[in-house]
Design an enzyme around this catalytic site. Structure first.
Site, PDB file in Angstrom:
ATOM      1  N   ASP A   8       0.871  -1.174   0.000  1.00 35.84           N
ATOM      2  CA  ASP A   8       0.000   0.000   0.000  1.00 35.84           C
ATOM      3  C   ASP A   8       0.912   1.230   0.000  1.00 35.84           C
ATOM      4  O   ASP A   8       2.082   1.146   0.376  1.00 35.84           O
ATOM      5  CB  ASP A   8      -0.877  -0.039   1.251  1.00 35.84           C
ATOM      6  CG  ASP A   8      -1.763   1.177   1.405  1.00 35.84           C
ATOM      7  OD1 ASP A   8      -2.210   1.714   0.383  1.00 35.84           O
ATOM      8  OD2 ASP A   8      -2.002   1.585   2.559  1.00 35.84           O
ATOM      9  N   ASP A 180      -2.165  -0.822   5.861  1.00 36.03           N
ATOM     10  CA  ASP A 180      -2.598  -0.451   7.205  1.00 36.03           C
ATOM     11  C   ASP A 180      -4.107  -0.535   7.383  1.00 36.03           C
ATOM     12  O   ASP A 180      -4.608  -0.353   8.490  1.00 36.03           O
ATOM     13  CB  ASP A 180      -2.103   0.956   7.563  1.00 36.03           C
ATOM     14  CG  ASP A 180      -2.703   2.027   6.659  1.00 36.03           C
ATOM     15  OD1 ASP A 180      -2.762   1.805   5.437  1.00 36.03           O
ATOM     16  OD2 ASP A 180      -3.100   3.092   7.169  1.00 36.03           O
TER      17      ASP A 180
END
Length: 214
Positions: A8, A180
């Site tokens: 990410d 996350d």
């Protein structure tokens, strides 16, 4: 055996500062700015531009209407860039190490043209330690980059992960994903992808190294 690592962007490669983004959009005149901005997946015109359903210019016009004044592209960009807090040098050093060791590195991000106008430019790593290839765009650190507004869907949509696996021709069981966002990690795990969910801004480098050494 892990051969591919998917990262990410916000919250992993860079540290996110959602309160600052909210403050900047509020300063543009956006009513209830906090209700429009999410840490993981956006909605409304914010989600539309990140999913590629509208372009950056349409977003600018729509946001201008919401703020009751004409906004410039630069004002919109400045507000979006409130999300970026810092780029830890350790992250870039780890990416360099992983590529040197032969892993295929893939960036998978819910993002928009405003954020990428920064990330895909030398501004991204300007000022970072020269050993980290300072002054290079984010794409220089990865073998492949998949952006939500270009692919046409956002995490945690399963289609985003399926698109990457198919387009890359890689196996889920040989892949690990760092994000996350809990829903994003759950979606990846459904494909059989191994996952790590670091806290925004946390040092994930040693955790990943330990997982790869298993």
């Amino acid at each position: 055996m892990i051969k591919n690592i998917i990262f990410d962007f916000g919250g992993v490669i860079i540290t996110l500062d959602q309160p600052e983004a909210i403050r900047r959009f509020a300063s543009l005149g956006l009513p209830a700015a906090s209700s429009h901005l999410d840490a993981y997946t956006q909605g409304g015109i914010f989600g539309a531009v990140e999913e590629g359903r509208i372009d950056a210019e349409t977003f600018r016009r729509e946001l201008s209407l919401m703020c009751s004044r004409e906004l410039t592209w630069d004002e919109c960009r400045h507000a979006w860039l409130g999300y970026k807090k810092e780029l830890p040098a350790r992250n870039l050093e780890m990416l360099k190490r992983l590529r040197r060791e032969g892993y295929r590195l893939i960036l998978l991000s819910n993002t928009n043209p405003y954020m990428m106008s920064w990330a895909m430019s030398p501004e991204f790593s300007r000022g970072v330690d020269a050993e980290c290839m300072a002054g290079r765009p984010v794409c220089d650190y990865f073998d492949a980059v998949y952006l939500s507004y270009e692919v046409g869907c956002m995490k945690p949509d399963r289609r985003f992960f399926a698109h990457v696996l198919e387009h890359e021709g890689i196996k889920a069981g040989e892949t690990i994903f760092l994000d996350d966002g809990p829903r994003n990690v759950e979606a990846a795990a459904e494909f059989g992808i191994q996952t790590i969910q670091p806290v925004n801004g946390a040092d994930w480098t040693q955790l990943l190294a330990a997982r790869l050494a298993e």
